[in-house]
Design a protein around this motif. Sequence first.
Motif, mmCIF file in Angstrom:
data_model
loop_
_atom_site.group_PDB
_atom_site.id
_atom_site.type_symbol
_atom_site.label_atom_id
_atom_site.label_comp_id
_atom_site.label_asym_id
_atom_site.label_seq_id
_atom_site.Cartn_x
_atom_site.Cartn_y
_atom_site.Cartn_z
ATOM 1 N N ASP A 1 0.828 -1.201 0.000
ATOM 2 C CA ASP A 1 0.000 0.000 0.000
ATOM 3 C C ASP A 1 0.865 1.255 0.000
ATOM 4 N N ALA B 1 0.921 4.168 -2.906
ATOM 5 C CA ALA B 1 0.734 5.588 -2.603
ATOM 6 C C ALA B 1 1.885 6.432 -3.143
ATOM 7 N N ASP C 1 -8.152 -9.780 3.646
ATOM 8 C CA ASP C 1 -8.899 -8.530 3.789
ATOM 9 C C ASP C 1 -8.017 -7.320 3.525
ATOM 10 N N GLU C 2 -6.749 -7.393 3.946
ATOM 11 C CA GLU C 2 -5.830 -6.293 3.672
ATOM 12 C C GLU C 2 -5.648 -6.105 2.165
ATOM 13 N N ALA D 1 -8.655 -4.476 0.703
ATOM 14 C CA ALA D 1 -8.697 -3.056 1.071
ATOM 15 C C ALA D 1 -7.766 -2.241 0.186
ATOM 16 N N VAL D 2 -6.541 -2.729 -0.027
ATOM 17 C CA VAL D 2 -5.582 -1.991 -0.852
ATOM 18 C C VAL D 2 -6.090 -1.884 -2.283
ATOM 19 N N THR E 1 -9.149 -1.998 -3.446
ATOM 20 C CA THR E 1 -10.312 -1.119 -3.607
ATOM 21 C C THR E 1 -9.936 0.355 -3.400
ATOM 22 N N HIS E 2 -8.892 0.604 -2.625
ATOM 23 C CA HIS E 2 -8.511 1.977 -2.298
ATOM 24 C C HIS E 2 -7.584 2.604 -3.333
ATOM 25 N N LYS E 3 -6.679 1.814 -3.895
ATOM 26 C CA LYS E 3 -5.680 2.332 -4.835
ATOM 27 C C LYS E 3 -6.069 1.938 -6.260
ATOM 28 N N PRO E 4 -6.345 2.930 -7.119
ATOM 29 C CA PRO E 4 -6.876 2.626 -8.454
ATOM 30 C C PRO E 4 -5.990 1.731 -9.302
ATOM 31 N N TYR F 1 -15.839 -10.001 -3.693
ATOM 32 C CA TYR F 1 -15.261 -8.780 -4.256
ATOM 33 C C TYR F 1 -14.965 -8.939 -5.739
#
Length: 278
Positions: A174, A178, A196-197, A200-201, A203-206, A227
């Motif tokens: 992640d 970024a 899950d991590e 999360a990464v 879905t958050h980072k395009p 997902y």
Amino acid sequence: MHTHAEVSNSGSGSLSRELEEASSTYFKVDGAHRKPTLDEIGAYYRGLKMAAVVFTVDAEAATGVPAVPNEEIAEAARRYPDAIIPFASIDPAKGRAGARRVRELVERHGVRGFKFHPNVQAFYPNDRAAYPLYAAIEECGAIAVFHTGQTGIGAGAPGGGGIRLKYSNPMYVDDVAADFPGMPIILAHPSFPWQDEALAVATHKPQVHIDLSGWSPKYFPPQLVQYANTLLKDKVLFGTDYPLLTPERWLADFAKLPIKDEVRPKILKGNAARLLGL
């Protein structure tokens, strides 16, 4: 999107005998099928009418074993342009010299991406020492693939063959996502025990994708299937980990998953084609 070159033209591999034997036992692969040559990989995938991303793992600093040469994979891709998509691997320990190699491999040899295996290479993905490599990959418009989650390499060997699992938590990637927003990233494998991590990464980072290699689909965590069917339907990629899993076995098990009809072709081809610009 995930196939390994296990043996060079000289017959040498990228892992010690102990680690090779442990992974073969873990994946229940007999020795005759453990180390196909690059020509055998090309002919096999050509026979399947399928293309495969092929790479080695350069972990020479940690293992003392030289990798299968990246140039050999690129040469095989020229012999089998319909079947092999060349990726490469550079040990992060090579620092700025490695960054120069990134540019050479992309510009002179047509390499499309780079594979990192934090467990075998013994580094945290967000280690600043690796940042010159990432900067070169981003600059060249290439893709970075990171092994995530538990690994079969060393599994069952005394002390796990010295391989440490801590490096492969996708949350370390992640930070990389970024800091290098222009570098497409693939989180390889269902990231047990950090699924899950990984979700999360991604879905958050395009620019972050997930490949489904290294596991039979019948063992996929339910949240990964959920997902893949919904929020990540455009970012999940077919991969096997061949020769440790065959495409035939993977596809047979994938056919039994409750994947939506409109999502299945995205996972099997469309998402990869878009990511690779095919």
